[in-house]
Enzyme design. Sequence first.
Site, PDB file in Angstrom:
ATOM      1  NE  ARG A  54       6.925 -10.846   0.370  1.00  0.00           N
ATOM      2  CZ  ARG A  54       7.410 -11.942  -0.239  1.00  0.00           C
ATOM      3  NH1 ARG A  54       7.997 -11.859  -1.420  1.00  0.00           N
ATOM      4  NH2 ARG A  54       7.292 -13.114   0.327  1.00  0.00           N
ATOM      5  CE1 TYR A 107      10.086  12.194  11.818  1.00  0.00           C
ATOM      6  CE2 TYR A 107      10.892  10.279  10.609  1.00  0.00           C
ATOM      7  CZ  TYR A 107      10.073  10.825  11.581  1.00  0.00           C
ATOM      8  OH  TYR A 107       9.231  10.019  12.294  1.00  0.00           O
ATOM      9  CG  ASP A 179      10.764  13.607   4.052  1.00  0.00           C
ATOM     10  OD1 ASP A 179       9.617  13.952   3.700  1.00  0.00           O
ATOM     11  OD2 ASP A 179      11.001  13.052   5.142  1.00  0.00           O
ATOM     12  CE  LYS A 204       3.897  11.962  10.205  1.00  0.00           C
ATOM     13  NZ  LYS A 204       3.638  11.813  11.621  1.00  0.00           N
TER      14      LYS A 204
HETATM   15  C1  LIG Z   1       9.129  14.844   7.413  1.00  0.00           C
HETATM   16  C2  LIG Z   1       8.837  13.433   7.788  1.00  0.00           C
HETATM   17  N1  LIG Z   1       9.357  12.439   7.086  1.00  0.00           N
HETATM   18  C3  LIG Z   1       9.135  11.154   7.392  1.00  0.00           C
HETATM   19  C4  LIG Z   1       8.377  10.813   8.477  1.00  0.00           C
HETATM   20  C5  LIG Z   1       8.198   9.354   8.811  1.00  0.00           C
HETATM   21  O1  LIG Z   1       6.925   8.917   8.470  1.00  0.00           O
HETATM   22  P1  LIG Z   1       6.233   7.684   9.228  1.00  0.00           P
HETATM   23  O2  LIG Z   1       5.874   8.175  10.586  1.00  0.00           O
HETATM   24  O3  LIG Z   1       5.082   7.320   8.370  1.00  0.00           O
HETATM   25  O4  LIG Z   1       7.249   6.588   9.295  1.00  0.00           O
HETATM   26  C6  LIG Z   1       7.809  11.808   9.263  1.00  0.00           C
HETATM   27  C7  LIG Z   1       7.006  11.471  10.454  1.00  0.00           C
HETATM   28  O5  LIG Z   1       6.734  12.294  11.305  1.00  0.00           O
HETATM   29  C8  LIG Z   1       8.041  13.163   8.908  1.00  0.00           C
HETATM   30  O6  LIG Z   1       7.536  14.170   9.643  1.00  0.00           O
END
Ligand SMILES: Cc1ncc(COP(=O)(O)O)c(C=O)c1O
Length: 325
Positions: A54, A107, A179, A204
């Site tokens: 972990r 997001y 982010d 992504k």
């Molecule tokens: C800009 C952005 N941040 C975070 C995330 C979250 O990522 P995850 O789907 O791996 O949890 C996404 C998912 O679409 C995203 O587009």
Amino acid sequence: MKRDTRIVHSGLHPEKQLGAVNPPVYHVSTVTYPTIAAMRAAGHDPFNGMRYGRYGTPTSQALEEAVCDLEGGYRSVSTASGLAAIAGALTALLKSGDHVLVADSCYGPTRRFCDEQLKRNGVASTYYDPSIGAGIADLFTPETRLVYVESPGSLTFEMQDVPAIAAVAHARGALVVMDNTWGTPLFFKPFEKGVDVSIQAATKFIVGHSDAMLGVITCGNHDLWHAVKTSLAMAGVCAGADEVYLGLRGLRTLGVRLQQHQASGIKLASWLQTRPEVVRVLHPALPGDPGHAIWKRDFTGAPGLFAFEVKPCPSSSVDAFLDSL
Ligand SMILES: Cc1ncc(COP(=O)(O)O)c(C=O)c1O
């Protein structure tokens, strides 16, 4: 090393893996030692080496080292998804009584985490206009501990003046968490722009093939990394061995994939601009986009993700369009 050379070599230590170019995939829970003396000699630091699955393995550490190198940070922590990285970083860095400023265009699930979980933890959130720049100073309270940026914003693609926001935040003793999924570790260098903690939804562009969930939090200094890693370790957050492997595999082709993403995205966005059905195209790399100047100043490229708005029409027309994509 040039960028594309770095993408290929970051995080790899063949000399520690019997010469294998890529680290083996360590599927590990318990780690054993031949004797108690050997266990004691291995030391008590669970975050270096391999003490328990972990806490990290040579595979997860390779991914973390590579992403950290490309982002330009101090050290990274991998998680089971991008959202786990966002939630984990905010939980680690905020405590009851704190106030956080969050980009209004973040997001959606990030917003929900702030509105529900952070609130339950006693942390207040205020959403700001992503175009606010240095004007964010007016929104600070004595409790403001962190500014959360996402540039461009999800779905609506507003660019943020990250250096201006970071200058204000740092002058007030607040951290900047970003982010950086859209910018990727190649097109936006967060730590050169004043960010303290950068998050990748590696699901992504890093994984790149829609077959794994993965997140990476990269911290700008030891104290931040230690705080984030300790908090996530306490909560049991880690990334799965095979997902980490897919992240490492995807990362190696990030440079060439992004070139194609960028070319296809701009081609499609430019074509959509000529269509009578389209009101506007939201793509910061297009001249004329409200965020274009900031994009040009701070980014070295754009992935393929953008949005566009169509003229009012029956929803059946939208359905037909989407069904025929
Ligand atoms: C800009 C952005 N941040 C975070 C995330 C979250 O990522 P995850 O789907 O791996 O949890 C996404 C998912 O679409 C995203 O587009």
